[in-house]
Design an enzyme around this catalytic site. Structure first.
Site, PDB file in Angstrom:
ATOM      1  N   ASP A   9      47.086  40.165  69.370  1.00  0.00           N
ATOM      2  CA  ASP A   9      45.886  40.978  69.402  1.00  0.00           C
ATOM      3  C   ASP A   9      45.506  41.115  70.881  1.00  0.00           C
ATOM      4  O   ASP A   9      46.009  40.371  71.733  1.00  0.00           O
ATOM      5  CB  ASP A   9      44.774  40.286  68.612  1.00  0.00           C
ATOM      6  N   ASP A  11      41.843  42.315  72.434  1.00  0.00           N
ATOM      7  CA  ASP A  11      40.489  41.919  72.829  1.00  0.00           C
ATOM      8  C   ASP A  11      40.180  40.513  72.342  1.00  0.00           C
ATOM      9  O   ASP A  11      40.332  40.202  71.157  1.00  0.00           O
ATOM     10  CB  ASP A  11      39.460  42.904  72.281  1.00  0.00           C
ATOM     11  N   THR A 101      46.648  45.976  68.004  1.00  0.00           N
ATOM     12  CA  THR A 101      45.215  46.010  68.270  1.00  0.00           C
ATOM     13  C   THR A 101      44.537  47.152  67.534  1.00  0.00           C
ATOM     14  O   THR A 101      45.168  48.168  67.232  1.00  0.00           O
ATOM     15  CB  THR A 101      44.960  46.162  69.790  1.00  0.00           C
ATOM     16  N   LYS A 133      43.034  46.168  60.299  1.00  0.00           N
ATOM     17  CA  LYS A 133      42.809  44.773  59.928  1.00  0.00           C
ATOM     18  C   LYS A 133      41.513  44.661  59.115  1.00  0.00           C
ATOM     19  O   LYS A 133      40.557  45.360  59.425  1.00  0.00           O
ATOM     20  CB  LYS A 133      42.708  43.910  61.183  1.00  0.00           C
TER      21      LYS A 133
END
Length: 215
Positions: A9, A11, A101, A133
């Protein structure tokens, strides 16, 4: 356990973006008369459009994404690399890794350049998937493009939605408690306080896999 690829991922994992993102979402919440704490709680590991649909179903998600992007530009759109990120990615050499992401390609490319972080050949962004997600689509797509079985991949995540996505894809999940408390990441296989502290473990997994394959 020996693994063949790392799926990151962005961030909260490779980029330290939490404080900036919180300011942007708080500013947007004030503009729209919404509860900033509630909005923020629904942002982690998700596309902005999905958060907008949840908190303000009467607004156009695409238009609000544009507003959020403008707020980001006003912030300067630059995030520091997470501690240990550059060293870890540098150690991976030619071993397989990918980005997965909920962010968008152009901003992420710019932020990685400003943070002096490398980009891998396989990158999955919010616009590349139908379902974000906690759905596993992004991680499954990354594994497919790497030609590696998801069971041989390790996902590195900082948010419950991301942990759920990685587990649903059949991957091993390592959580870093940079944006959430460890208790919120309990479904991960392992949890570390930061990427820097997780790095030796991740590299050991890759080294075992390389040795097993004679590299």
């Amino acid at each position: 356990m020996a693994i063949k690829a790392l799926l990151f991922d962005v961030d909260g994992v490779l980029l330290d973006s939490t404080a900036t993102h919180r300011r942007i979402w708080d500013a947007w919440s004030r503009m729209r008369g919404l509860d900033g704490d509630l909005v923020w709680s629904l942002t982690h590991g998700r596309r902005p459009e999905d958060t907008v649909r949840d908190v303000a179903p009467d607004l156009d998600p695409a238009a609000e994404r544009g507003v959020l992007n403008r707020l980001m530009v006003e912030e300067g759109d630059a995030f520091p690399a997470a501690p240990g990120a550059a060293a870890l990615l540098g150690e991976l050499d030619r071993r397989p890794w990918a980005l997965v992401t909920s962010g968008s390609r152009t901003p992420v490319h710019r932020r990685f350049r400003l943070a002096s972080l490398p980009l891998p050949p396989v990158q999955i962004y919010g616009e590349d998937v139908e379902r974000s997600k906690p759905h596993p689509e992004g991680y499954l797509k990354a594994a497919e493009l790497l030609l590696i079985d998801p069971v041989d991949c390790v996902v590195i995540e900082d948010a419950p939605h991301g942990v759920a996505a990685g587990k649903a894809a059949g991957c091993t999940v390592i959580a870093v408690a940079t944006t959430h408390a460890p208790g919120e990441l309990a479904k991960a296989d392992e949890c570390f306080p930061s990427l820097e502290e997780a790095a030796p473990y991740l590299l050991s997994l890759m080294s075992v896999a390389a040795a097993a394959h004679g590299h």
